[in-house]
Design a protein around this motif. Structure first.
Motif, PDB file in Angstrom:
ATOM      1  N   THR A  94       5.300  -3.018  -9.151  1.00 22.54           N
ATOM      2  CA  THR A  94       4.652  -3.651  -7.997  1.00 22.54           C
ATOM      3  C   THR A  94       5.421  -3.345  -6.725  1.00 22.54           C
ATOM      4  O   THR A  94       4.824  -3.068  -5.677  1.00 22.54           O
ATOM      5  N   CYS A  95       6.737  -3.399  -6.797  1.00 18.51           N
ATOM      6  CA  CYS A  95       7.551  -3.075  -5.618  1.00 18.51           C
ATOM      7  C   CYS A  95       7.297  -1.638  -5.165  1.00 18.51           C
ATOM      8  O   CYS A  95       7.197  -1.361  -3.966  1.00 18.51           O
ATOM      9  N   ILE A  96       7.179  -0.723  -6.135  1.00 16.54           N
ATOM     10  CA  ILE A  96       6.912   0.672  -5.790  1.00 16.54           C
ATOM     11  C   ILE A  96       5.554   0.802  -5.105  1.00 16.54           C
ATOM     12  O   ILE A  96       5.399   1.521  -4.109  1.00 16.54           O
ATOM     13  N   VAL A  97       4.555   0.089  -5.624  1.00 12.15           N
ATOM     14  CA  VAL A  97       3.215   0.126  -5.022  1.00 12.15           C
ATOM     15  C   VAL A  97       3.255  -0.381  -3.584  1.00 12.15           C
ATOM     16  O   VAL A  97       2.657   0.205  -2.676  1.00 12.15           O
ATOM     17  N   TRP A  98       3.973  -1.482  -3.366  1.00 13.76           N
ATOM     18  CA  TRP A  98       4.053  -2.046  -2.009  1.00 13.76           C
ATOM     19  C   TRP A  98       4.805  -1.111  -1.071  1.00 13.76           C
ATOM     20  O   TRP A  98       4.441  -0.972   0.103  1.00 13.76           O
ATOM     21  N   LEU A  99       5.861  -0.488  -1.562  1.00 13.37           N
ATOM     22  CA  LEU A  99       6.598   0.458  -0.726  1.00 13.37           C
ATOM     23  C   LEU A  99       5.715   1.633  -0.318  1.00 13.37           C
ATOM     24  O   LEU A  99       5.861   2.191   0.769  1.00 13.37           O
ATOM     25  N   PHE A 119       2.355   1.289  -0.125  1.00  8.66           N
ATOM     26  CA  PHE A 119       1.237   0.736   0.633  1.00  8.66           C
ATOM     27  C   PHE A 119       1.543   0.567   2.116  1.00  8.66           C
ATOM     28  O   PHE A 119       0.702   0.876   2.976  1.00  8.66           O
ATOM     29  N   ILE A 120       2.746   0.099   2.436  1.00  7.95           N
ATOM     30  CA  ILE A 120       3.065  -0.199   3.841  1.00  7.95           C
ATOM     31  C   ILE A 120       2.904   1.028   4.735  1.00  7.95           C
ATOM     32  O   ILE A 120       2.170   0.977   5.736  1.00  7.95           O
ATOM     33  N   PRO A 121       3.559   2.168   4.434  1.00 12.31           N
ATOM     34  CA  PRO A 121       3.356   3.334   5.310  1.00 12.31           C
ATOM     35  C   PRO A 121       1.936   3.863   5.281  1.00 12.31           C
ATOM     36  O   PRO A 121       1.427   4.342   6.300  1.00 12.31           O
ATOM     37  N   ILE A 122       1.256   3.781   4.115  1.00 11.47           N
ATOM     38  CA  ILE A 122      -0.132   4.252   4.050  1.00 11.47           C
ATOM     39  C   ILE A 122      -1.017   3.397   4.942  1.00 11.47           C
ATOM     40  O   ILE A 122      -1.870   3.899   5.678  1.00 11.47           O
ATOM     41  N   PHE A 123      -0.802   2.084   4.916  1.00 11.95           N
ATOM     42  CA  PHE A 123      -1.632   1.183   5.719  1.00 11.95           C
ATOM     43  C   PHE A 123      -1.470   1.458   7.200  1.00 11.95           C
ATOM     44  O   PHE A 123      -2.447   1.607   7.943  1.00 11.95           O
ATOM     45  N   PHE A 124      -0.213   1.554   7.661  1.00  6.99           N
ATOM     46  CA  PHE A 124       0.000   1.805   9.081  1.00  6.99           C
ATOM     47  C   PHE A 124      -0.400   3.224   9.456  1.00  6.99           C
ATOM     48  O   PHE A 124      -0.833   3.478  10.580  1.00  6.99           O
ATOM     49  N   GLY A 125      -0.273   4.150   8.525  1.00  4.25           N
ATOM     50  CA  GLY A 125      -0.668   5.518   8.821  1.00  4.25           C
ATOM     51  C   GLY A 125      -2.162   5.686   8.965  1.00  4.25           C
ATOM     52  O   GLY A 125      -2.635   6.591   9.645  1.00  4.25           O
ATOM     53  N   THR A 126      -2.925   4.806   8.329  1.00  2.00           N
ATOM     54  CA  THR A 126      -4.383   4.874   8.416  1.00  2.00           C
ATOM     55  C   THR A 126      -4.943   3.743   9.261  1.00  2.00           C
ATOM     56  O   THR A 126      -6.117   3.415   9.171  1.00  2.00           O
ATOM     57  N   SER A 127      -4.130   3.141  10.102  1.00  3.34           N
ATOM     58  CA  SER A 127      -4.564   1.967  10.873  1.00  3.34           C
ATOM     59  C   SER A 127      -5.642   2.288  11.889  1.00  3.34           C
ATOM     60  O   SER A 127      -6.295   1.389  12.403  1.00  3.34           O
ATOM     61  N   GLN A 128      -5.844   3.574  12.204  1.00  2.06           N
ATOM     62  CA  GLN A 128      -6.883   3.939  13.143  1.00  2.06           C
ATOM     63  C   GLN A 128      -8.202   4.274  12.451  1.00  2.06           C
ATOM     64  O   GLN A 128      -9.164   4.647  13.102  1.00  2.06           O
ATOM     65  N   SER A 129      -8.218   4.156  11.133  1.00  2.00           N
ATOM     66  CA  SER A 129      -9.433   4.491  10.400  1.00  2.00           C
ATOM     67  C   SER A 129     -10.379   3.315  10.369  1.00  2.00           C
ATOM     68  O   SER A 129      -9.983   2.164  10.281  1.00  2.00           O
TER      69      SER A 129
END
Length: 342
Positions: free
Chosen positions: A292-297, A299-309
């Motif tokens: 779960t920790c790996i998934v969250w690590l 997720f955070i950059p993916i979420f901010f990286g796609t924040s304009q989508s």
């Protein structure tokens, strides 16, 4: 009266070389020092022809029409249920809900058996509730945003994970305290009864609810149309995005408490990794928390990286489903084989 004679003997008025009539959507740009001379200049981008000599920008929620003679409303888009971004998460959520309900039915059917009692059935029901809410939140993420839907998103987006992690944290903390107490004394540690475990769990969950209530008081929920998110250089491609007024920072703060519970639970999972093999619940929980920790690590950059989508809420849905589904697969409901029955 003698007719005017133009060069070449022609009696027709020759065409002007600097004052041709402009087409619709073009303004006249006069030549400096020659008032009767102009060039035609097109109104481009989000501009429209306001009058003969000027172009103006359309209002933020409008775009120019085809010939740039006026402005028309920008189309509004939202996530449709027929979109692949919606169909796939819905199918996964339905499968997850069915699996969760099957586990609940199994627990209820064998509720009074030793194996269910030894598994800590009270916390197991709480954990199942959290997993169910995580899957059900998928439908809120796809629903058309309005004040009601946005309010439910605020409440349940972090609540399901808080419930799940609070139950797991209470379980791992209980295992840790039992073995630590056993090293020093034969007496049982305090607050390991089912009632005490439920009180601890709901106390942890109440912190999440309190934070959401404060958020509602400071910043009430609302649905907005974001015209900047899809304001492309080509006005024809411009779209307004209907979404809930939740900033990236607010969303991370909302999920921050769940992340804190997750990290704390992981710490206790590491501390209990050396328990005897007969206590087979600690290691699966530990493995679940590591992944779960790996998934969250991730997720955070993916979420901010796609924040304009326009589909930026979707990665969150997939992460929620993947994380909780992993808990089901790794067997967090494996039982204590000795000594931990409440």
């Amino acid at each position: 009266t003698d007719e005017l004679q133009w060069p070449g003997g022609s009696q027709e008025v020759p065409s002007s070389i600097c004052s041709q009539p402009c087409r619709p959507g073009q303004r006249k740009k006069t030549v400096k020092g020659i008032p009767c001379c102009w060039h035609c200049e097109s109104c481009d981008g989000y501009q429209y022809q306001a009058d003969t000599y000027s172009c103006k920008m359309c209002r933020f929620d409008l775009r120019p029409n085809d010939n740039h003679t006026g402005c028309v409303p920008i189309p509004i888009v939202k996530l449709e249920w027929s979109s692949p971004w919606a169909v796939i998460p819905v199918l996964i959520a339905v499968l997850g809900i069915i699996a969760t309900l099957l586990v609940v039915v199994t627990f209820v059917r064998y509720n009074d058996t030793p194996i269910v009692k030894a598994s800590g059935r009270e916390l197991s029901y709480v954990l199942l509730t959290g997993i169910f809410l995580c899957y059900a939140t998928t439908f809120l993420m796809i629903s058309t945003p309005d004040v009601f839907v946005c309010s439910l998103r605020r409440i349940f987006l972090g609540l399901g994970m808080s419930i799940s992690y609070a139950a797991l944290l209470t379980k791992t903390n209980r295992i840790y305290r039992i073995f630590e107490q056993g090293k020093m004394s034969v007496s049982a540690p305090r607050f390991i009864s089912p009632a005490s475990q439920l009180v601890i769990t709901f106390s942890l969950i109440s912190v999440q609810l309190l934070g959401v209530c404060i958020w509602f008081g400071v910043d009430p929920s609302q649905a907005i149309i974001d015209y900047e998110d899809q304001r492309t250089a080509n006005p024809e491609m411009a779209r307004g995005v209907l979404k809930c007024d939740i900033s990236d920072l607010s969303l991370i703060c909302l999920l921050g408490y769940s992340m804190l519970l997750m990290v704390t639970c992981t710490v206790y999972a590491i501390k209990t990794r050396g328990v005897p093999e007969t206590f087979n619940e600690a290691k699966p929980i530990g493995f679940t928390m590591y992944t779960t920790c790996i998934v969250w690590l991730a997720f955070i950059p993916i979420f901010f990286g796609t924040s304009q989508s326009t589909e930026k809420d979707q990665p969150l849905v997939f992460v929620n489903v993947a994380t909780i589904h992993h808990k089901l697969q790794r067997g967090d409901y494996k039982t204590f084989r000795a000594g931990l029955s409440g």
